[in-house]
Write an enzyme that holds these catalytic residues in place. Structure first.
Site, PDB file in Angstrom:
ATOM      1  N   GLU A   1      13.460   0.982 -10.340  1.00  0.00           N
ATOM      2  CA  GLU A   1      12.252   0.299 -10.842  1.00  0.00           C
ATOM      3  C   GLU A   1      11.351   1.180 -11.714  1.00  0.00           C
ATOM      4  O   GLU A   1      10.639   0.682 -12.580  1.00  0.00           O
ATOM      5  CB  GLU A   1      11.440  -0.266  -9.668  1.00  0.00           C
ATOM      6  CG  GLU A   1      10.968   0.807  -8.689  1.00  0.00           C
ATOM      7  CD  GLU A   1      10.200   0.221  -7.496  1.00  0.00           C
ATOM      8  OE1 GLU A   1      10.263   0.818  -6.418  1.00  0.00           O
ATOM      9  OE2 GLU A   1       9.537  -0.797  -7.669  1.00  0.00           O
TER      10      GLU A   1
ATOM     11  N   ARG B   1      10.408   4.414  -7.481  1.00  0.00           N
ATOM     12  CA  ARG B   1       9.288   4.454  -8.434  1.00  0.00           C
ATOM     13  C   ARG B   1       9.308   5.724  -9.276  1.00  0.00           C
ATOM     14  O   ARG B   1       9.200   5.680 -10.489  1.00  0.00           O
ATOM     15  CB  ARG B   1       7.953   4.357  -7.684  1.00  0.00           C
ATOM     16  CG  ARG B   1       7.683   2.996  -7.089  1.00  0.00           C
ATOM     17  CD  ARG B   1       6.425   3.019  -6.245  1.00  0.00           C
ATOM     18  NE  ARG B   1       5.246   3.340  -7.042  1.00  0.00           N
ATOM     19  CZ  ARG B   1       4.541   2.442  -7.719  1.00  0.00           C
ATOM     20  NH1 ARG B   1       4.867   1.173  -7.674  1.00  0.00           N
ATOM     21  NH2 ARG B   1       3.483   2.818  -8.413  1.00  0.00           N
TER      22      ARG B   1
ATOM     23  N   ASP C   1      12.011   5.584  -0.954  1.00  0.00           N
ATOM     24  CA  ASP C   1      12.529   6.223  -2.168  1.00  0.00           C
ATOM     25  C   ASP C   1      13.107   7.624  -1.932  1.00  0.00           C
ATOM     26  O   ASP C   1      13.749   8.177  -2.817  1.00  0.00           O
ATOM     27  CB  ASP C   1      11.415   6.349  -3.223  1.00  0.00           C
ATOM     28  CG  ASP C   1      10.967   5.004  -3.754  1.00  0.00           C
ATOM     29  OD1 ASP C   1      11.592   3.998  -3.387  1.00  0.00           O
ATOM     30  OD2 ASP C   1       9.995   4.964  -4.526  1.00  0.00           O
TER      31      ASP C   1
ATOM     32  N   ARG D   1      14.015  -3.792   1.861  1.00  0.00           N
ATOM     33  CA  ARG D   1      13.042  -3.040   2.664  1.00  0.00           C
ATOM     34  C   ARG D   1      12.681  -3.726   3.978  1.00  0.00           C
ATOM     35  O   ARG D   1      12.066  -3.130   4.848  1.00  0.00           O
ATOM     36  CB  ARG D   1      11.802  -2.700   1.849  1.00  0.00           C
ATOM     37  CG  ARG D   1      11.086  -3.880   1.269  1.00  0.00           C
ATOM     38  CD  ARG D   1       9.863  -3.426   0.514  1.00  0.00           C
ATOM     39  NE  ARG D   1       8.751  -4.282   0.900  1.00  0.00           N
ATOM     40  CZ  ARG D   1       7.502  -4.088   0.569  1.00  0.00           C
ATOM     41  NH1 ARG D   1       7.170  -3.038  -0.151  1.00  0.00           N
ATOM     42  NH2 ARG D   1       6.562  -4.905   0.949  1.00  0.00           N
TER      43      ARG D   1
ATOM     44  N   GLY E   1      -5.519  -0.818   0.600  1.00  0.00           N
ATOM     45  CA  GLY E   1      -6.967  -0.809   0.364  1.00  0.00           C
ATOM     46  C   GLY E   1      -7.629   0.283   1.190  1.00  0.00           C
ATOM     47  O   GLY E   1      -7.328   0.465   2.367  1.00  0.00           O
TER      48      GLY E   1
HETATM   49  P1  ATP Z   1       3.766   3.067   0.177  1.00  0.00           P
HETATM   50  O1  ATP Z   1       4.342   4.330  -0.337  1.00  0.00           O
HETATM   51  O2  ATP Z   1       4.689   2.175   0.861  1.00  0.00           O
HETATM   52  O3  ATP Z   1       2.967   2.407  -0.853  1.00  0.00           O
HETATM   53  P2  ATP Z   1       1.363   4.197   1.169  1.00  0.00           P
HETATM   54  O4  ATP Z   1       1.006   4.814   2.455  1.00  0.00           O
HETATM   55  O5  ATP Z   1       1.350   5.093  -0.012  1.00  0.00           O
HETATM   56  O6  ATP Z   1       2.765   3.514   1.368  1.00  0.00           O
HETATM   57  P3  ATP Z   1      -0.988   2.863   0.245  1.00  0.00           P
HETATM   58  O7  ATP Z   1      -1.358   1.420   0.273  1.00  0.00           O
HETATM   59  O8  ATP Z   1      -1.057   3.586  -1.042  1.00  0.00           O
HETATM   60  O9  ATP Z   1       0.455   2.935   0.900  1.00  0.00           O
HETATM   61  O10 ATP Z   1      -1.926   3.646   1.269  1.00  0.00           O
HETATM   62  C1  ATP Z   1      -1.968   3.302   2.646  1.00  0.00           C
HETATM   63  C2  ATP Z   1      -3.397   3.302   3.134  1.00  0.00           C
HETATM   64  O11 ATP Z   1      -4.001   4.579   2.936  1.00  0.00           O
HETATM   65  C3  ATP Z   1      -4.250   2.300   2.385  1.00  0.00           C
HETATM   66  O12 ATP Z   1      -5.103   1.659   3.307  1.00  0.00           O
HETATM   67  C4  ATP Z   1      -5.002   3.176   1.404  1.00  0.00           C
HETATM   68  O13 ATP Z   1      -6.210   2.641   0.989  1.00  0.00           O
HETATM   69  C5  ATP Z   1      -5.206   4.441   2.211  1.00  0.00           C
HETATM   70  N1  ATP Z   1      -5.460   5.581   1.324  1.00  0.00           N
HETATM   71  C6  ATP Z   1      -4.709   5.975   0.288  1.00  0.00           C
HETATM   72  N2  ATP Z   1      -5.235   7.069  -0.316  1.00  0.00           N
HETATM   73  C7  ATP Z   1      -6.365   7.357   0.366  1.00  0.00           C
HETATM   74  C8  ATP Z   1      -7.379   8.367   0.255  1.00  0.00           C
HETATM   75  N3  ATP Z   1      -7.319   9.321  -0.679  1.00  0.00           N
HETATM   76  N4  ATP Z   1      -8.377   8.339   1.139  1.00  0.00           N
HETATM   77  C9  ATP Z   1      -8.443   7.396   2.095  1.00  0.00           C
HETATM   78  N5  ATP Z   1      -7.546   6.421   2.256  1.00  0.00           N
HETATM   79  C10 ATP Z   1      -6.508   6.393   1.414  1.00  0.00           C
END
Ligand code: ATP
Ligand code: MG
Length: 441
Positions: A308, A254, A209, A366, A154
């Protein structure tokens, strides 16, 4: 993939490094030590230098990681913060531990805090506690999977997060997370720059991944392969345990089937590997179902490994609405379950009795502690991240590239590394599984 120029590899610095480091080593790495990205000549595109995935022209180079002789931050006045976001991955605790130990024992920095529940921990209204990270606290955390700081998804308000860093007097923020986390880290860096603050933001990229361009291998990947192999061994035993047995295993991946490919190569019991990079069909003379029929007829059992993200197009039509999670990531449709239903259906129609067992070990993979090789890797990432932060580098991440630890600007590293269906890796998969080169008519 975004096009990058040579200058895009430059790492931003908060300012001049005037403080002599307390770290004693035989060799200090200077900013001018750089790794060339040039790789090898590609025979399929003569005249063209094939470079590290996503690289610019052949003279492109990146900064090499390592302890700097002079620092931007004064260790006695430095405060560091660590945040972990996104999904779990083996090795997160190892990285946290390495950062704390490096700060404490090498730089004499005593002020290290952990932000709980991802970026939520920087937003006061959530009321999450701040954890003081000490060597005693982190001593044994590498024996546990997950993240001692927990995580969340979020988007949070960038300005509010920077306010929190200022309020807590943080000098260096370490963001351990995936693509979303790196996007957020980049935006935090931009806001810090806009406000002309001296806060460094260092990323440690996490994706089980192993699909990042530029990055040779991401942490947790080796562990994921080792754990996947255990699930495949079970599927193989199940498959052999009944007439016409089929073991179907869904594994993470993914956008890229790197884990599936690694696991299939590690455990030669797999007969079909299905990955996002190589499209396949179920029906038709060359489709998966016919190939499966042939395999069962010949050997009476079969193991199918599916990533997946594979075959998503088989489950979608114009009417499919794609759901997203709290961070806006698309929720993938369940290819494992889809295959189970379609295979059962097919053999029921053809009057062949099969015994299909579907195994999805994703969450068990994981959440395990990191394997020995990932432990080594994570310690190095943590240590190099601290060296970079103390030297006032910002908006960058540490990564392994061509067997060197390097500094890469956050914005250039994105998911994009794919298995080349015409490359040697996929060819080895075909050789060790015996699956037909194509499952499409
Ligand atoms: P995973 O690959 O395991 O999903 P991730 O870091 O991509 O890890 P996300 O939940 O997509 O996981 O993002 C991590 C955090 O970064 C979240 O709190 C998300 O809201 C925030 N976030 C993602 N994109 C943005 C953005 N463009 N600007 C600000 N915050 C962001
Ligand atoms: Mg992500």
């Amino acid at each position: 993939m975004k096009k990058v120029n040579n200058t895009d590899y430059n790492i931003r610095n908060l300012g001049e490094c005037k403080i002599r480091t307390p770290v004693v080593v035989n060799y200090y790495t200077s900013d001018s030590k750089r790794l060339l990205l040039q790789n090898y000549l590609d025979d399929r595109t003569p005249q063209k230098m094939k470079t590290v995935k996503g690289a610019g022209d052949i003279s492109s180079s990146v900064e090499v990681a390592g302890p700097r002789e002079n620092l931007f931050f004064d260790p006695s006045k430095t405060k560091a913060a660590i945040v972990t976001c996104g999904g779990l991955c083996p090795g997160i605790n190892d990285v946290i531990r390495a950062i704390v130990m490096e700060f404490y024992h090498r730089y004499g920095v005593r002020n290290i805090i952990g932000i709980k529940y991802g970026f939520q921990g920087l937003i006061p209204s959530f009321g999450h506690e701040i954890v003081e990270l000490t060597p005693e606290l982190v001593e044994n955390i590498h024996r546990e999977g997950g993240s001692i700081l927990s995580s969340s998804r979020g988007q949070q308000n960038i300005g509010e997060m920077v306010d929190a860093l200022v309020r807590m007097n943080v000098s260096i923020l370490f963001c351990i997370g995936g693509d979303g986390t790196m996007r957020a880290a980049e935006r935090i860096t931009e806001e810090i720059t806009r406000r002309q603050l001296s806060i460094s933001v260092i990323g440690i990229p996490k994706t089980i991944d192993n699909d990042l361009n530029f990055v040779q291998k991401t942490f947790g990947f080796d562990t994921a392969i080792a754990e996947s192999v255990k699930a495949i061994a079970c599927a193989h035993i199940e498959a052999r345990g009944a007439p016409m047995g089929i073991g179907l295993v869904k594994i993470m991946g993914r956008l890229s089937g790197q884990i599936a490919v690694g696991a299939a190569l590690a455990q030669n019991d797999v007969n079909f590997v299905l990955v996002p990079e190589v499209p396949f069909r179920l029906d038709g003379d060359h489709g998966l179902l016919k190939a499966l029929e042939a395999r069962l007829k010949e050997r009476k059992h079969c193991v199918i490994l599916v990533a997946e993200g594979a075959g998503q197009e088989l489950m979608r039509n114009e009417k499919t609405t794609l759901e997203t999670d709290a961070s806006g990531n698309i929720r993938l449709l369940d290819i494992g379950y889809f295959l189970k239903v379609r295979i059962d259906e097919h053999f029921r129609k053809t009057g062949v009795e099969i015994n299909l067992k579907y195994i999805d070990p994703s969450y068990m993979i994981r959440s395990v502690p990191a394997s020995a090789s990932d432990c080594i890797y994570c310690s190095a990432l943590g240590q190099y991240a601290v060296h970079a932060g103390m030297a006032g580098k910002t908006g960058m991440l540490v990564a392994l590239m061509k067997d060197e630890y390097v500094h890469l600007p956050i914005r250039i590293v994105t998911s994009g590394k794919k298995i080349d269906p015409e490359g040697n890796l996929w060819m080895r998969v075909l050789e060790s599984t015996g699956q037909p080169p194509t499952l499409i008519d």
